[in-house]
Scaffold this motif. Structure first.
Motif, PDB file in Angstrom:
ATOM      1  N   LYS A  24       0.814  -1.216   0.000  1.00 22.56           N
ATOM      2  CA  LYS A  24       0.000   0.000   0.000  1.00 22.56           C
ATOM      3  C   LYS A  24       0.850   1.271   0.000  1.00 22.56           C
ATOM      4  CE  LYS A  24      -3.992  -2.252   2.154  1.00 22.56           C
ATOM      5  NZ  LYS A  24      -4.989  -2.220   3.270  1.00 22.56           N
ATOM      6  N   CYS A  27       1.830   2.064   3.983  1.00 22.10           N
ATOM      7  CA  CYS A  27       2.185   0.994   4.927  1.00 22.10           C
ATOM      8  C   CYS A  27       2.626  -0.232   4.126  1.00 22.10           C
ATOM      9  CB  CYS A  27       0.991   0.645   5.831  1.00 22.10           C
ATOM     10  SG  CYS A  27      -0.422  -0.034   4.938  1.00 22.10           S
ATOM     11  N   CYS A  29       1.237  -3.225   3.999  1.00 18.66           N
ATOM     12  CA  CYS A  29       0.207  -4.236   3.739  1.00 18.66           C
ATOM     13  C   CYS A  29       0.131  -4.576   2.257  1.00 18.66           C
ATOM     14  CB  CYS A  29      -1.160  -3.734   4.193  1.00 18.66           C
ATOM     15  SG  CYS A  29      -1.298  -3.568   5.971  1.00 18.66           S
ATOM     16  N   THR A  41      -4.551  -5.564   6.478  1.00 15.33           N
ATOM     17  CA  THR A  41      -4.738  -4.292   7.192  1.00 15.33           C
ATOM     18  C   THR A  41      -3.752  -4.209   8.354  1.00 15.33           C
ATOM     19  OG1 THR A  41      -6.431  -5.340   8.546  1.00 15.33           O
ATOM     20  CG2 THR A  41      -7.211  -4.061   6.663  1.00 15.33           C
ATOM     21  N   CYS A  42      -3.496  -2.963   8.792  1.00 13.08           N
ATOM     22  CA  CYS A  42      -2.594  -2.725   9.928  1.00 13.08           C
ATOM     23  C   CYS A  42      -3.020  -1.411  10.574  1.00 13.08           C
ATOM     24  CB  CYS A  42      -1.141  -2.656   9.445  1.00 13.08           C
ATOM     25  SG  CYS A  42      -0.762  -1.136   8.550  1.00 13.08           S
ATOM     26  N   CYS A  45      -3.288   1.652   7.923  1.00  9.13           N
ATOM     27  CA  CYS A  45      -4.382   1.773   6.959  1.00  9.13           C
ATOM     28  C   CYS A  45      -5.744   1.639   7.642  1.00  9.13           C
ATOM     29  CB  CYS A  45      -4.206   0.832   5.777  1.00  9.13           C
ATOM     30  SG  CYS A  45      -3.984  -0.891   6.165  1.00  9.13           S
TER      31      CYS A  45
HETATM   32 ZN    ZN Z   1      -1.677  -1.304   6.334  1.00  9.82          ZN
END
Ligand code: ZN
Length: 478
Positions: A24, A27, A29, A41-42, A45
């Motif tokens: 992304k 980030c 991901c 996801t993290c 995001c």
């Molecule tokens: Zn993320």
């Protein structure tokens, strides 16, 4: 007088393109499509407190590549901004985008028949997540895998004057994205999304009319139809003496109509302010120039080069360069045969027909370009008639790896030019059509074609049609 004589259509397009990165924009991901919901996801995001964005360098590289391929000026300094609005699938409550200092401005895409569409700006931004309304009864679900996926938004000037020009612009833009490998540009997977700003003004007027924005179009033909339908709607509104209001419309392909987006979803009162968590994006001139020298030959340049090199028409060159892989295929076969026109005819006829019926891409086409060239070489030297070549072509489709010459010999398709064999077919046809032969000799030249056709049929397509034609004329007159 039609509506198009009284009113002028004015269209600008905003195209969102998903950049082909592994991760992304802010980030690490994954951006892979079709994974289980919310798997990629993290905290960054998901917009959790305290999480900080870090700009993905590969995304900057691809966005720069896109801008340069469109002929834009890439600015040495651009800024990220927060575009604040509430949306269920926008977890932070704002989207990181670029606003008054975008990455690039001022390019153009030429249209066929002269003229060009200006590119107002290219800016980078992050994608939102996705609301899913049809999964659970009575409830909406949210998948945030897409949140934070890198996008470029390509905004055109309001230079388009017809729905078909809008389609042509999109096809050319898509070809550029594909040649430069910045995006899959796949509309079905949402990696290329189009919004259209449509307005209408009296023909000859200099000022722009009030515009409406159409969203939700999921194919180029949908864009074309939606623009035409919206043109008619605005013309009808104006001719009733009413005013067009600025609004966001959704395209409903099933009902062939545009309708206002529900006002609840429309309350986008954007407030922009500088993104405090990201420094200005500074690009060195040398780095920008290095990206420029990395660019491959672009579709327009390739179209012009193939036209010159092989003497094919602008239209044919346009079809053959619509995708880079098709252009590679054509160029390899045409180069080997040394006859670009013959190859163009086959690729645009037989090859594209097979791809359409099989819903396949040129990469899946079973006959390599070298083998197509060998097949056409047999036609050129008179070894195969066109009819026989088509039969060999069909066999090659079923037997990848087979050689044209071997198939031609095995199937008994090698053209017969030897008079000894031709004369017996010709005489049999003359004997079977005494009436036509009498009229042919009396001067009805148009009867020659059907008689030659009958001989070709009798020979199973193997007779040399030019020699047959001469023999029919000669022996009918005796
Ligand atoms: Zn993320």
């Amino acid at each position: 007088m039609s509506a198009h004589d009284r009113w002028e259509l004015v269209v600008g397009l905003e195209v969102h393109v998903q950049l082909k990165t592994q991760t992304k924009i802010f980030c690490g991901c994954s951006t892979s499509f079709g994974d289980a919901p919310n798997r990629n996801t993290c905290p960054v995001c998901l917009g959790l407190p305290g999480a900080l964005p870090v700009l993905n360098e590969r995304a900057v590289e691809l966005a720069t590549r896109t801008s340069l391929a469109l002929g834009c000026t890439v600015h040495p300094v651009s800024l990220f901004a927060r575009k604040n609005y509430f949306y269920p699938d926008l977890p932070k409550g704002y989207q990181i985008s670029q606003f008054d200092r975008p990455l690039a401005t001022g390019g153009a895409i030429p249209l066929p028949g002269g003229g060009a569409v200006g590119i107002t700006r290219v800016h980078m931004e992050e994608d939102a997540g996705k609301s899913i309304h049809d999964r659970f009864p009575g409830a909406s679900a949210i998948d945030l895998n897409r949140a934070g996926t890198p996008l470029v938004e390509i905004v055109s000037d309001p230079d388009l004057r017809s729905a078909s020009d809008a389609r042509e612009y999109l096809l050319r833009l898509k070809a550029i994205l594909e040649y430069t490998e910045v995006s899959d540009a796949n509309m079905e997977e949402g990696s290329l999304r189009v919004d259209a700003n449509v307005s209408v003004r009296p023909r000859g007027a200099a000022t722009l009319g009030m515009k409406a924005e159409i969203k939700n179009m999921n194919s180029f033909s949908a864009v074309e139809r939606a623009i035409e339908v919206e043109f008619e709607r605005q013309v009808a509104t104006l001719e009733r003496g009413e005013r067009v209001v600025s609004e966001t419309l959704l395209w409903d392909a099933a009902r062939n109509e545009v309708r206002p987006q529900r006002s609840k979803e429309e309350s986008h009162d954007y407030r922009y302010f500088p993104e405090p968590d990201l420094p200005p994006l500074v690009l060195e001139a040398a780095w920008i120039e290095a990206r420029r020298s990395d660019l491959p030959e672009l579709p327009l340049a390739r179209r012009e080069r193939l036209q010159r090199a092989f003497g094919i028409s602008e239209y044919d060159a346009g079809v053959l360069t619509a995708s880079r892989a098709l252009a590679d295929y054509y160029e390899a076969a045409a180069g080997q045969l040394g006859d670009g026109k013959a190859v163009a005819t086959w690729v645009m006829g037989e090859v594209l027909a097979w791809l359409n019926t099989s819903r396949a891409f040129i990469a899946d086409f079973p006959i390599p370009p070298g083998e197509l060239a060998s097949l056409l070489e047999l036609v050129k030297t008179g070894t195969l008639s066109r009819t026989a070549a088509r039969k060999v072509f069909d066999v090659l489709l079923r037997e990848p790896g087979a050689s044209s010459r071997m198939v031609a010999e095995r199937e008994g398709l090698v053209q017969v030019s030897d008079d000894g064999a031709l004369v017996s077919w010709v005489d049999a046809v003359i004997a079977a059509h005494p009436d036509e032969v009498r009229r042919l000799v009396a001067g009805e030249k148009k009867l020659l074609g059907p008689l030659v056709g009958a001989v070709m049929k009798a020979s199973g397509g193997r007779a040399d049609p030019r020699r047959v034609s001469a023999l029919v004329s000669e022996r009918a007159a005796r």
